[in-house]
Design a protein around this motif. Sequence first.
Motif, short mmCIF file in Angstrom:
data_model
loop_
_atom_site.label_atom_id
_atom_site.label_comp_id
_atom_site.label_asym_id
_atom_site.label_seq_id
_atom_site.Cartn_x
_atom_site.Cartn_y
_atom_site.Cartn_z
N VAL A 184 2.88 -8.58 11.17
CA VAL A 184 2.07 -7.46 11.65
C VAL A 184 2.05 -6.40 10.56
O VAL A 184 3.10 -5.82 10.23
CB VAL A 184 2.63 -6.88 12.96
CG1 VAL A 184 1.76 -5.73 13.44
CG2 VAL A 184 2.72 -7.97 14.03
N ASN A 185 0.89 -6.14 10.02
CA ASN A 185 0.73 -5.22 8.90
C ASN A 185 -0.01 -3.98 9.36
O ASN A 185 -1.11 -4.08 9.90
CB ASN A 185 -0.02 -5.91 7.75
CG ASN A 185 -0.19 -5.00 6.55
OD1 ASN A 185 0.61 -4.09 6.34
ND2 ASN A 185 -1.22 -5.22 5.77
N THR A 186 0.59 -2.82 9.17
CA THR A 186 -0.04 -1.54 9.48
C THR A 186 -0.23 -0.78 8.18
O THR A 186 0.72 -0.51 7.46
CB THR A 186 0.84 -0.70 10.43
OG1 THR A 186 1.11 -1.46 11.61
CG2 THR A 186 0.13 0.59 10.82
N ARG A 187 -1.47 -0.47 7.84
CA ARG A 187 -1.76 0.19 6.57
C ARG A 187 -2.86 1.23 6.77
O ARG A 187 -3.59 1.23 7.76
CB ARG A 187 -2.19 -0.82 5.51
CG ARG A 187 -3.41 -1.64 5.89
CD ARG A 187 -3.78 -2.63 4.80
NE ARG A 187 -4.88 -3.50 5.21
CZ ARG A 187 -6.15 -3.16 5.12
NH1 ARG A 187 -6.49 -1.97 4.66
NH2 ARG A 187 -7.09 -4.00 5.51
N SER A 188 -2.96 2.10 5.79
CA SER A 188 -3.99 3.12 5.82
C SER A 188 -5.35 2.48 5.62
O SER A 188 -5.50 1.49 4.93
CB SER A 188 -3.75 4.15 4.72
OG SER A 188 -2.47 4.73 4.85
N GLY A 189 -6.36 3.10 6.20
CA GLY A 189 -7.72 2.59 6.07
C GLY A 189 -8.35 2.39 7.43
O GLY A 189 -7.83 2.82 8.45
#
Length: 472
Positions: A184-189
């Motif tokens: 599970v990847n949480t990143r800006s954008g």
Amino acid sequence: MSAPDVGPTTRFGRLETRGVLLGLSGTQLAVVGTATVVAVVAVYSAGMSGLVVASPVWATLLVAGSVSVGGRPVVGWVPLLAQWHARKGTGATSTVATAGDVAPGRWLTLPGLPGRLELVDCDELGGVLVLERRTGTVTGVLRATGTGFVLEDAAAQEHKVAAWGRALAVACQQSAIVRVQVLVNTRSGGLAPARRWWREHCNASEPGLSAELAGMLDEGFVVPHVRETFVAIAVRAPRGRRRLSASDLALVARHLESFGAAVQVAGLRAGGWIGRADLARVLRAAYEPGATARAEETPAALVGSPGVRERWGSLATGTGVHATYWVSQWPRTEVHPAFLQPLLLGEATDRTVTLVAEPLPTAQALREIRRAKVEHAADAAQRARIGQIEDESTRAEVADLERREAELVAGHGDLRFTGLITVSASGTSELEERCAAMESAAAQAMCEVRRLVGQQGVAHAAACLPLARGVL
């Protein structure tokens, strides 16, 4: 009045800390034994004065063999430090390999991974497979989205938990499946579609308003967050380390589709097996999330990574710094299946949470359990001989072993779980702030985390790349 239904619960086993004798590993016993020999020889040679003279030697060895620092025995730090300094001296901690130029070619070279990975198109799946000849595994990556869990009622939650358990049981029953990874990847954008739509449909008759709104979108582009979930399945290559044929690809595709169907039953919506372009974007985002957040071109244009530099406790890339943690201890008490909510759904900025499940053959799992029970029995006899009291943690480990053995005998599968968390930031000071926030969220989830110092390169590759790689 009846008690409210709190829904299903989950129970984890304790981290096993057993050793060959009295909780000491073979290396620790060797060091402690050497310290004892030095002390005895000194006493027989020169009496108490000899013992005092030799005290720097035997005391140092005794401390190195029996004392732990940072959750690791002192003697266990020696190979890690030696390996780190050897890699640093040979320049292996720095690389200029690009992480995004994967769409045009057949081979893939990534920082932190030994050797090259081969990309193989699979028409049966409609995606790309990653062949690692060094380990003889083929990995497929499935994009998935959840259908909701936290706000579901207890019956729906219990159904989804049971369905996910059946999906893992499928992995245990298929001997070809080596490893399953949920990332599970949480990143800006997240505003790229809005920007693209505005540029295509903006009202040219009012250029001032159009420019103002475009500027607002530009300023707020990196503020929102987008979460992506991937399920990577690594299977054994039918032909080992050789090139895959059409029949081999069909066999691998059947294994992957079988597990993909089980995942959908567990409440995850499958978004299809990712291809070369999506794989390029995901891999580039793992190393440079900031650059990827601002990119609106095709992933093939995301090339030219300035390189990666591994530090003792972090990994520096062109646009950021990353730190990877290992979940050293899962909750010791029964918890709700949504116990990871603070880490997954809390205030998370550029954070990746990975769970790696490695199925164990039943015969191997039973051998490990029985060997551990023999070691505990030997330790209990030795403690009784020297008059040492058995602590509660040892009794809890024995109870976990008996529970696992009973479940295996009843027909259940056994899996080895590994949790990894990577925090990313644009600078060192910001990274430490986000690491502190992540550690607080882990404490809320009742998990103990430990930063993987001296091995951030391989830890980052295992935690952030959806390639279903092992940690050790």
